[in-house]
Design a protein around this motif. Structure first.
Motif, PDB file in Angstrom:
ATOM      1  N   TYR A 188       0.810  -1.220   0.000  1.00 36.89           N
ATOM      2  CA  TYR A 188       0.000   0.000   0.000  1.00 36.89           C
ATOM      3  C   TYR A 188       0.847   1.276   0.000  1.00 36.89           C
ATOM      4  N   THR A 189       2.108   1.149  -0.377  1.00 33.47           N
ATOM      5  CA  THR A 189       2.970   2.325  -0.492  1.00 33.47           C
ATOM      6  C   THR A 189       3.481   2.424  -1.934  1.00 33.47           C
ATOM      7  N   GLU A 190       3.187   3.528  -2.574  1.00 30.32           N
ATOM      8  CA  GLU A 190       3.587   3.716  -3.974  1.00 30.32           C
ATOM      9  C   GLU A 190       4.835   4.581  -4.095  1.00 30.32           C
ATOM     10  N   THR A 219       4.908   5.273   4.181  1.00 29.89           N
ATOM     11  CA  THR A 219       4.383   6.544   3.660  1.00 29.89           C
ATOM     12  C   THR A 219       3.317   6.266   2.611  1.00 29.89           C
ATOM     13  N   ILE A 256      -0.881   4.926   1.531  1.00 28.82           N
ATOM     14  CA  ILE A 256      -2.172   5.603   1.351  1.00 28.82           C
ATOM     15  C   ILE A 256      -2.890   5.842   2.668  1.00 28.82           C
ATOM     16  N   ASP A 286      -2.795   8.100   8.985  1.00 32.15           N
ATOM     17  CA  ASP A 286      -3.366   9.304   8.390  1.00 32.15           C
ATOM     18  C   ASP A 286      -3.499   9.065   6.893  1.00 32.15           C
ATOM     19  N   VAL A 287      -4.663   9.377   6.363  1.00 30.02           N
ATOM     20  CA  VAL A 287      -4.923   9.159   4.940  1.00 30.02           C
ATOM     21  C   VAL A 287      -3.954   9.998   4.105  1.00 30.02           C
ATOM     22  N   ASN A 288      -3.373   9.340   3.106  1.00 32.61           N
ATOM     23  CA  ASN A 288      -2.416   9.950   2.166  1.00 32.61           C
ATOM     24  C   ASN A 288      -1.114  10.384   2.835  1.00 32.61           C
ATOM     25  N   THR A 289      -0.914   9.960   4.070  1.00 32.79           N
ATOM     26  CA  THR A 289       0.343  10.286   4.768  1.00 32.79           C
ATOM     27  C   THR A 289       1.111   9.022   5.142  1.00 32.79           C
TER      28      THR A 289
END
Length: 599
Positions: free
Chosen positions: A347-349, A372, A374, A425-428
């Protein structure tokens, strides 16, 4: 009124009748006692024998009512409806009320004012007691208190005496208030009974739903166990063939193809092993065996396992170098960290995944996995620990697993007694933290490869499996390592081979399921009995059912799961050759390697 409402109404009425009959003896005998007191004073002051006849009539009615109560207690709940028994009780109270209402007509003019006031007080008490019973079954209050109270109140009012008129009016007021509270009480009482039946029905439905859910879980486990076994058999043979090809092939182009084949087999194995972990946790066959562990060694293995995957995605994978020592189960802790790292990489791009361990408060260490990626929305933070739950994978991409990783992590942490804390945290990004007890460096165990023979050449291994494909794949691989291999498809076949070769195996590797409903466990014990020695043995199975796992555990034999990792199989042979006859005192040194096939 619907059928369900009709049944509920009937059930409430049955409960009302049952409760009023239970109170019946006290109410009936209490009314007779009050009548006896009134007659005593009347006969003592007037000597009128009519009062004795009045009491005799009341006593006769009392006996008949008590007899009807006895009949109800013996047959009532199986003979006659609640409506009929309710009417019987109403008739008894009505007759009792009529007898009391006859008192003013027969004796009012003979009584003094003081006696009338005493009788009025007793009547008021009877009304109050009847009102309490009326809260259970209101018709009983109506049939007893109303005729009695109206008769006495009317007599007082008609007497023309000011004080008696006042008492009569007060008695009517008291009757009205009692009537109101008895009626309200019955309504509330019926609501309570209805709520109780509703709760009982809800509990019955919950029990039914629970039974359905339990059956579904059992069916799921049976399906997974059956499907897992049937699918693991060819995958098991495939991995052995791949291992044999790798040992024989030297051409770089061909080795690249073998690498790709192995990656595909590894991906499928990973999916099966996730299901296996859940079955083992459900079966409670996983034991917590803490040791003093070097955190750096665990990090090194994880770095070697996931470094290439992180590099392919363009992610930085960092492991904090340190010499800290924790006290935990090496296999379970590494499995938890592995699942957390896998989840973070999926889940990390962009950015990084970092695994660290630092000194915490007191004698504790704080271990964390941070990414870091999604992040996890707040409304899903509890749900992600459920089985088969995945965020952002609506297409069910198999490369992202089955959604069991965090569920396994949660259960393993519970087994180890470790609290897992998640911040996201979303997107963090997301961070998982857990506190582990600090260990002692002097008590850690380090693998001493030099103390063990690396070669298994000449090691005699008997393979028992009813599928020829599996036997041949095991033979190719073991002979490639220099082992002396004996193949058998049953216990009888194995004993024949031993008799012909006049040599016993140093290790038995048997499939759990054999032909004719035979079990590998039985085959192992049959060979041991014939040899009169505890030959080391390993059971291999693709069955993931909790019952099967518990069964093998009870046998005391080692258990490996299909498909077997080739490196784990070789480590198994090395260990058994180093410690013959199953005396494996340093089992913990290689638990991580042997558990790799379950990871």
């Amino acid at each position: 009124m619907s059928h369900i409402e009709t049944e509920l109404h009937q059930s409430v009425l049955e409960e009302q009748v049952r409760l009023i009959y239970r109170q019946g003896p006290v109410l009936i005998l209490g009314a007779l006692l009050c009548g006896a007191v009134v007659v005593f004073f009347q006969y003592r002051h007037t000597g009128d024998t009519l009062a004795l006849w009045w009491l005799a009539a009341f006593a006769l009615v009392t006996v008949l009512r008590l007899w009807r109560l006895a009949v109800y207690f013996r047959y009532g709940e199986t003979h006659g409806s609640a409506q009929w028994w309710g009417r019987v009780f109403w008739a008894g109270t009505f007759v009792g009320g009529l007898i009391w209402s006859s008192w003013p007509l027969l004796f009012y003019d003979q009584m003094s004012r003081e006696a009338l006031m005493m009788v009025s007080t007793i009547v008021a008490g009877l009304i109050a007691i009847s009102a309490s019973s009326g809260a259970i079954y209101f018709p009983a209050f109506q049939s007893f208190s109303v005729p009695m109270a109206l008769s006495f109140a009317s007599a007082h009012i008609v007497s023309g005496q000011e004080s008696m008129v006042l008492i009569g009016l007060l008695m009517l007021c008291f009757l009205a208030v009692s009537y109101y509270f008895a009626l309200r009480g019955q309504q509330q009482f019926r609501e309570l009974i209805r709520a109780r039946f509703d709760n009982s029905e809800l509990m019955r439905k919950l029990e039914s739903e629970k039974l359905v859910a339990e059956r579904a879980v059992i069916a799921k486990n049976r399906f997974l166990a059956s499907a897992s076994h049937d699918l693991r058999q060819p995958l098991h043979a495939l991995r052995l063939f791949i291992g044999t090809l790798r040992n024989r092939e030297r051409d770089p182009g061909q080795l690249q193809i073998i690498d790709d084949m192995e990656k595909s087999a590894d991906a499928l194995t990973s999916l099966f092993n996730s299901l296996l972990d859940m079955s083992r946790l459900d079966a409670e066959t996983i034991e917590f065996s803490p040791e003093h562990l070097c955190v750096g060694e665990i990090f090194d293995r994880l770095r070697a396992q996931f470094g290439a995957q992180a590099k392919d995605k363009g992610l930085a994978l960092g492991f904090e170098d340190n010499d800290l020592v924790c006290y935990s189960d090496p296999v379970l802790l590494e499995r938890v960290l592995r699942n957390l790292v896998v989840n973070a990489l999926q889940y990390t791009e962009k950015g990084e995944v970092r695994v660290s361990c630092e000194a915490g408060e007191g004698e504790m260490l704080l271990m964390s996995v941070t990414d870091t990626g999604i992040g996890i929305p707040e409304e899903f933070r509890d749900e992600v620990f459920n089985e088969f739950v995945q965020l952002g994978n609506e297409e069910r991409d198999r490369d992202k697993g089955l959604g069991l990783g965090l569920s396994i992590v949660s259960k393993l942490c519970g087994l180890m007694g470790v609290e897992l804390v998640m911040n996201s945290d979303v997107n963090t990004g997301t961070t998982f933290r857990m506190l582990l007890p600090r260990g002692e460096s002097a008590l850690t165990r380090t693998a001493q490869a030099s103390a063990r023979p690396l070669s298994v050449s000449g090691f005699r291994v008997m393979v028992i499996d009813d599928e020829a494909q599996v036997r041949q794949s095991m033979r190719y691989l073991l002979e490639e390592w220099g082992c002396d291999v004996q193949l058998a498809e049953s216990a009888r076949d194995a004993l024949k081979i031993v008799a012909l070769s006049n040599s016993w195996p140093s290790l038995i590797i048997s499939d759990y399921r054999l032909r004719g409903k035979q079990r590998g466990i039985d085959a192992v014990f049959a060979i041991r009995e014939a040899a009169d020695t505890p030959i080391p043995a390993v059971i291999i199975t693709g069955d993931t059912s909790p019952e099967r796992l518990r069964e093998v555990k009870r046998s005391g034999l080692e258990l490996l799961h299909k498909p077997i990792d080739v490196a784990a199989l070789r480590a198994l042979l090395v260990n058994h050759r180093a410690e013959p006859h199953g005396q494996r005192k340093a089992r913990a040194d290689t638990r991580e390697t042997l558990a790799a096939e379950a990871g």
